[in-house]
Design an enzyme around this catalytic site. Structure first.
Site, PDB file in Angstrom:
ATOM      1  N   GLY A 124     -22.179  -1.026 -17.181  1.00 40.93           N
ATOM      2  CA  GLY A 124     -22.957  -2.316 -17.351  1.00 40.93           C
ATOM      3  C   GLY A 124     -23.838  -2.300 -18.512  1.00 40.93           C
ATOM      4  CB  ILE A 132     -28.140   1.481 -18.488  1.00 41.15           C
ATOM      5  CG1 ILE A 132     -29.554   0.736 -17.911  1.00 41.15           C
ATOM      6  CG2 ILE A 132     -28.885   2.679 -18.875  1.00 41.15           C
ATOM      7  CD1 ILE A 132     -30.131   1.159 -16.958  1.00 41.15           C
ATOM      8  NE  ARG A 167     -20.002  -1.053  -7.189  1.00 42.93           N
ATOM      9  CZ  ARG A 167     -21.126  -1.180  -6.543  1.00 42.93           C
ATOM     10  NH1 ARG A 167     -21.710  -2.318  -6.283  1.00 42.93           N
ATOM     11  NH2 ARG A 167     -21.759  -0.060  -6.403  1.00 42.93           N
ATOM     12  CB  THR A 177     -31.098   8.038 -16.320  1.00 38.74           C
ATOM     13  OG1 THR A 177     -29.776   7.074 -16.560  1.00 38.74           O
ATOM     14  CG2 THR A 177     -30.997   9.028 -17.061  1.00 38.74           C
ATOM     15  CB  SER A 178     -28.468   5.477 -11.807  1.00 36.73           C
ATOM     16  OG  SER A 178     -28.351   4.301 -10.850  1.00 36.73           O
ATOM     17  NE  ARG A 179     -33.589   2.705  -8.001  1.00 33.96           N
ATOM     18  CZ  ARG A 179     -33.932   2.477  -9.247  1.00 33.96           C
ATOM     19  NH1 ARG A 179     -33.829   3.417 -10.142  1.00 33.96           N
ATOM     20  NH2 ARG A 179     -34.761   1.512  -9.349  1.00 33.96           N
ATOM     21  CD  GLU A 233     -37.336   9.084  -7.758  1.00 30.49           C
ATOM     22  OE1 GLU A 233     -38.210   8.186  -8.180  1.00 30.49           O
ATOM     23  OE2 GLU A 233     -36.269   8.801  -8.438  1.00 30.49           O
ATOM     24  CG  HIS A 237     -37.786   7.116 -11.616  1.00 31.46           C
ATOM     25  ND1 HIS A 237     -37.399   6.582 -10.408  1.00 31.46           N
ATOM     26  CD2 HIS A 237     -37.039   6.231 -12.568  1.00 31.46           C
ATOM     27  CE1 HIS A 237     -36.608   5.682 -10.836  1.00 31.46           C
ATOM     28  NE2 HIS A 237     -36.432   5.128 -11.880  1.00 31.46           N
ATOM     29  N   GLY A 297     -36.912   6.893 -17.010  1.00 30.18           N
ATOM     30  CA  GLY A 297     -35.999   6.116 -17.871  1.00 30.18           C
ATOM     31  C   GLY A 297     -36.799   4.985 -18.860  1.00 30.18           C
TER      32      GLY A 297
HETATM   33  C1  DGY Z   1     -35.528   0.720 -12.838  1.00 34.88           C
HETATM   34  O1  DGY Z   1     -36.357  -0.022 -13.252  1.00 34.88           O
HETATM   35  O2  DGY Z   1     -34.785   0.630 -12.057  1.00 34.88           O
HETATM   36  C2  DGY Z   1     -35.508   1.824 -13.539  1.00 34.88           C
HETATM   37  O3  DGY Z   1     -35.305   2.849 -12.547  1.00 34.88           O
HETATM   38  C3  DGY Z   1     -36.997   2.501 -14.059  1.00 34.88           C
HETATM   39  O4  DGY Z   1     -37.007   3.574 -14.875  1.00 34.88           O
END
Ligand code: DGY
Length: 331
Positions: free
Chosen positions: A158, A160, A180, A239-241, A270, A289, A291
């Site tokens: 997507g 990112i 997907r 770096t997502s979830r 977290e 976290h 990002g």
């Molecule tokens: C978000 O905005 O979803 C990111 O995880 C922040 O770093």
């Protein structure tokens, strides 16, 4: 006429707050920390809008406590898994995000993790700090692995993922991806990215980087089976979830050397507990976290979160709406 009320769940970059002050009565918690649910239940009463961050769970209790004035939940994040979207949509509450704004910053950090892992940057730094560098240049000191010519697997191409792919082209990496929905040929060509199955992605990536949105369908998407399919020399970057990876399985994979290492900016819980075994494992880089954590990005996120909120309360389209089915009600 009474001004509408906005609840701002915690202290964020002030740019957007300045915009909102002109039009609304703002209710703050005035702390940089995420408020407890009890505090939120008190503060949210009768508000027309909530400006929250990814740490606050906005569920039906919060929406009930706000009451029927509540029209918009504007999150200062791209992710929206902390908001009950179904419940909000049922009630006609718009949910907006700062999507797109933080793609470049998150992609920069992803490349930072790839570089640091593959070239042992942290180990090298600590080696000097710990006073262990006694012999000057050494032929086999901290040998890493090439980024140039290696294969980057992107799970979720997507905004990112695309920003990561653009950077990876500069490093001459081979890019494979799984989504997907497969992207158009022209986008694939532009990014030099080849679509592969999920299993091919696992089996062929030297660096597997996760950029898919988190939802109930990808909870623990990366588990024992997936980790065992990865190359022993590969690195996993997230770096997502956090909950996309089963952290217990990842710890097992790292301990048993099924993969070479991991770079994690996000965790199942977290902040991470100081008893979490990830803290003791070598070849892992852990970040709190970060990002979107650049001054410029947070400023833009603040403005966009405010604009989204103001647009909805002025019956105009926001910059990024999650529950798009409500769009038809706006001008
Ligand atoms: C978000 O905005 O979803 C990111 O995880 C922040 O770093």
């Amino acid at each position: 006429m009474d001004r509408k009320k906005i609840f701002i769940t915690r202290k964020i970059n002030s740019k957007g707050i300045e915009l909102l002050k002109k039009y609304y009565d703002l209710i703050f918690t005035n702390t940089p920390d995420a408020p407890s649910k009890n505090v939120m239940l008190q503060k949210v009463k009768n508000v027309h809008g909530i400006l929250c961050t990814l740490s606050e769970k906005i569920d039906s209790d919060i929406m009930d406590a706000a009451g029927s004035n509540l029209k918009v939940i504007s999150t200062y994040s791209t992710g929206y898994d902390h908001i009950d979207i179904c419940e909000a949509t049922k009630r006609g509450i718009y949910v907006t995000t700062t999507a797109n704004i933080l793609s470049e910053a998150t992609a920069d950090l992803t490349l930072g993790l790839i570089l640091a892992l593959s070239r042992k940057i942290l180990e090298g730094h600590l080696y000097i700090i710990d006073g262990k560098w006694k012999k000057g240049w050494t032929p086999d000191l901290f040998l890493g692995s090439n980024i140039y010519g290696s294969t980057l697997g992107i799970l979720g191409l997507g905004n990112i993922g695309t920003a990561v792919a653009r950077r990876a082209n500069g490093f001459n990496m081979n890019i494979i991806y799984n989504n997907r929905h497969r992207l158009s040929k022209s986008i694939e060509n532009k990014l030099n990215a080849t679509f592969v199955t999920f299993d091919q992605l696992l089996e062929n990536s030297d660096f597997l980087s996760i950029h898919t949105n988190f939802d109930k369908d990808n909870f623990h998407l990366i588990d024992i089976r997936e980790l065992q399919k990865m190359k022993k020399t590969s690195f996993l970057i997230n770096t997502s979830r956090g909950s996309i990876i089963n952290e217990i399985s990842l710890i097992k994979a790292l301990k048993n050397k099924w993969i070479a290492g991991a770079g994690l900016d996000v965790f199942e819980k977290e902040p991470i507990s100081n008893l979490n075994e990830l803290l003791k494992i070598k070849n892992v880089i852990l970040l709190p976290h970060l990002g979107s954590a650049t001054v410029q990005t947070r400023e833009r996120m603040s403005k966009v979160a405010a604009i989204n909120l103001h647009n909805i309360l002025s019956n105009k389209k926001p910059l990024s709406l999650v529950n798009r089915e409500l769009l038809q009600n706006l001008c």
